[in-house]
Every structure is written in structure tokens, then in C-alpha cells.
Design a protein around this motif. Sequence first.
Motif, PDB file in Angstrom:
ATOM      1  N   ARG A  31      37.295  85.232  25.275  1.00  0.00           N
ATOM      2  CA  ARG A  31      36.366  85.833  26.214  1.00  0.00           C
ATOM      3  C   ARG A  31      36.954  85.649  27.603  1.00  0.00           C
ATOM      4  O   ARG A  31      36.874  84.569  28.176  1.00  0.00           O
ATOM      5  N   VAL A  34      39.323  82.846  27.739  1.00  0.00           N
ATOM      6  CA  VAL A  34      38.778  81.536  27.408  1.00  0.00           C
ATOM      7  C   VAL A  34      38.151  81.602  26.020  1.00  0.00           C
ATOM      8  O   VAL A  34      37.493  82.576  25.674  1.00  0.00           O
ATOM      9  N   TYR A  36      35.677  81.511  23.309  1.00  0.00           N
ATOM     10  CA  TYR A  36      34.217  81.516  23.164  1.00  0.00           C
ATOM     11  C   TYR A  36      33.907  81.986  21.756  1.00  0.00           C
ATOM     12  O   TYR A  36      34.300  83.076  21.364  1.00  0.00           O
ATOM     13  N   GLN A  37      33.190  81.155  20.997  1.00  0.00           N
ATOM     14  CA  GLN A  37      32.909  81.506  19.610  1.00  0.00           C
ATOM     15  C   GLN A  37      31.509  82.058  19.410  1.00  0.00           C
ATOM     16  O   GLN A  37      31.285  82.893  18.554  1.00  0.00           O
ATOM     17  N   GLY A  38      30.550  81.584  20.171  1.00  0.00           N
ATOM     18  CA  GLY A  38      29.178  82.012  19.947  1.00  0.00           C
ATOM     19  C   GLY A  38      28.621  81.408  18.676  1.00  0.00           C
ATOM     20  O   GLY A  38      29.211  80.517  18.066  1.00  0.00           O
ATOM     21  N   GLU A 138      27.667  76.242  17.978  1.00  0.00           N
ATOM     22  CA  GLU A 138      29.111  76.330  17.741  1.00  0.00           C
ATOM     23  C   GLU A 138      29.691  75.038  17.185  1.00  0.00           C
ATOM     24  O   GLU A 138      30.581  75.063  16.325  1.00  0.00           O
ATOM     25  N   ASP A 173      26.887  78.525  22.203  1.00  0.00           N
ATOM     26  CA  ASP A 173      28.236  78.012  22.418  1.00  0.00           C
ATOM     27  C   ASP A 173      28.212  76.922  23.482  1.00  0.00           C
ATOM     28  O   ASP A 173      27.308  76.879  24.325  1.00  0.00           O
ATOM     29  N   PHE A 175      30.026  76.718  26.028  1.00  0.00           N
ATOM     30  CA  PHE A 175      30.104  77.341  27.351  1.00  0.00           C
ATOM     31  C   PHE A 175      28.719  77.686  27.881  1.00  0.00           C
ATOM     32  O   PHE A 175      28.469  77.629  29.090  1.00  0.00           O
ATOM     33  N   ASP A 176      27.800  78.043  26.985  1.00  0.00           N
ATOM     34  CA  ASP A 176      26.453  78.404  27.411  1.00  0.00           C
ATOM     35  C   ASP A 176      25.701  77.215  27.996  1.00  0.00           C
ATOM     36  O   ASP A 176      24.805  77.386  28.828  1.00  0.00           O
ATOM     37  N   GLU A 179      26.358  76.995  31.653  1.00  0.00           N
ATOM     38  CA  GLU A 179      25.835  78.132  32.394  1.00  0.00           C
ATOM     39  C   GLU A 179      24.313  78.211  32.289  1.00  0.00           C
ATOM     40  O   GLU A 179      23.700  79.194  32.694  1.00  0.00           O
TER      41      GLU A 179
END
Length: 225
Positions: A31, A34, A36-38, A138, A173, A175-176, A179
Motif C-alpha cells: 500500500r 508499505v 498493509y494486509q488488512g 492482522e 491492520d 497501521f490502522d 491512524e
Amino acid sequence: MSSERDAFLRRVRQAVRAGNRPGEGKPIEPRGGVGYQGAGPDPTERFCTELTAAGGQAHPVPDRESAAARVLELVQSKSARSVLVGRGPLLDALGLPERLRTAGIEAVVVDQLTEENCRDPFFAADVGISGVDYLIAETGSIVLQARPGEPRSLSLLPPVHIAVAERAQILPDLFDLFECPDWQPHSGPPSCLTLITGPSKTGDIELRLVTGVHGPGEVHVVLIA
């Protein structure tokens, strides 16, 4: 000494032959450069799968009443005599201290302890019960922010940790997490944020994986799905 060295090297070679090599993880979707799997089509299923892979145990239940009953079953299955219970909207709604005491189990509510009398209950507890801030689908991780009603020691000191969560707390994920809108008023996540991925594990000694050395040997997530 030579025989011990040879035995150590033999175990290293066996681990390498078994596939313990760097750079051989499963591919992930990029993504913006970077990884990102979700969570895929079903975040609950993905979380439970990843938690199990990490050595934890997932217990999906349909509602809060079932969640309270499952927590009580888990505590009784461990023959626990003393249980630490955290505080929070979800845990408070389940009425766990009363249910545990009715079953003849000592229930210590964390925020009722003081600095002077907290040490012995924390070290004597067989089980610690906490809520969660988030779950990461994830990686199968539990996210906890330390606060007076749920200090870090609640999930660290007892040999069994039970976390209670709802489906709405699942993030796809890692990353979420960073954020998350909840952090934005504070310009980012809090300074003390704990991520728990399965029971405590270490492989520092001769590549042998040992569970429960630096924390709980069992991690259970009762998930109201």
C-alpha cells in the motif's frame, strides 16, 4: 565443552532445515510502498485465526450474557482462587465480581486497591481479567492503554490473562491503530500502549521457544461477535 557446542550447532542447523530462515514470510500486499494486509472479508475470523496461531485462545460468543458465562467457565477451569478484575464500560456491564464471588472465588477489583495494599493481590492472583482498547485482526493482537482501572500489571503478572472485547473494537491492520481517530486530539497514540500477541514467549536460549517466562502462559480473548 566441545560436545555442548556441537549439540547447540546441531539444533541451529535443524531449525534452519525446518524453514526458520529470514525473508521467507508470506507475501503481503503493498500500500503505497508499505506493507498493509488488512483483515480480509471477515475481521472476526481473521483475528481468531491469528490469535490461535500466536498461541492464544479465542472464544467467540453471541452476546454479553454469554461472555460473562464464558469468563466464569474459564476461571473455574483453571481452579482459580483469586482473580483480578479491571474496570471499564464493558467489564462493568458484565458484573463479573459478583458472579465470581457467588461461585466462591475471590474477586479483587483493581481500582479499589491502593499503593499500600496492591502488591500482594497482584502477585497472588491466578487470573487477570481486562477489557481492551482495540484488537488487531492482522496479527491477532490485543491493544491496551494503561490507566488506573487497568494497569499494565493486570495483564502481565497473573499466569492467565482473559480479555473481553466486542467486534466493534477490531481494527483490520496494525497501521490502522496508529491512524485511529481516537488518538488525533492528542497528536498520536499515548506514550504507554501495550500490544499483546499471544502468551509470553522467549527464544533467547538456544533457539528453544519457552512460553510464560516474562508474563502470562495463557491468553484468552472472549469476543462478543
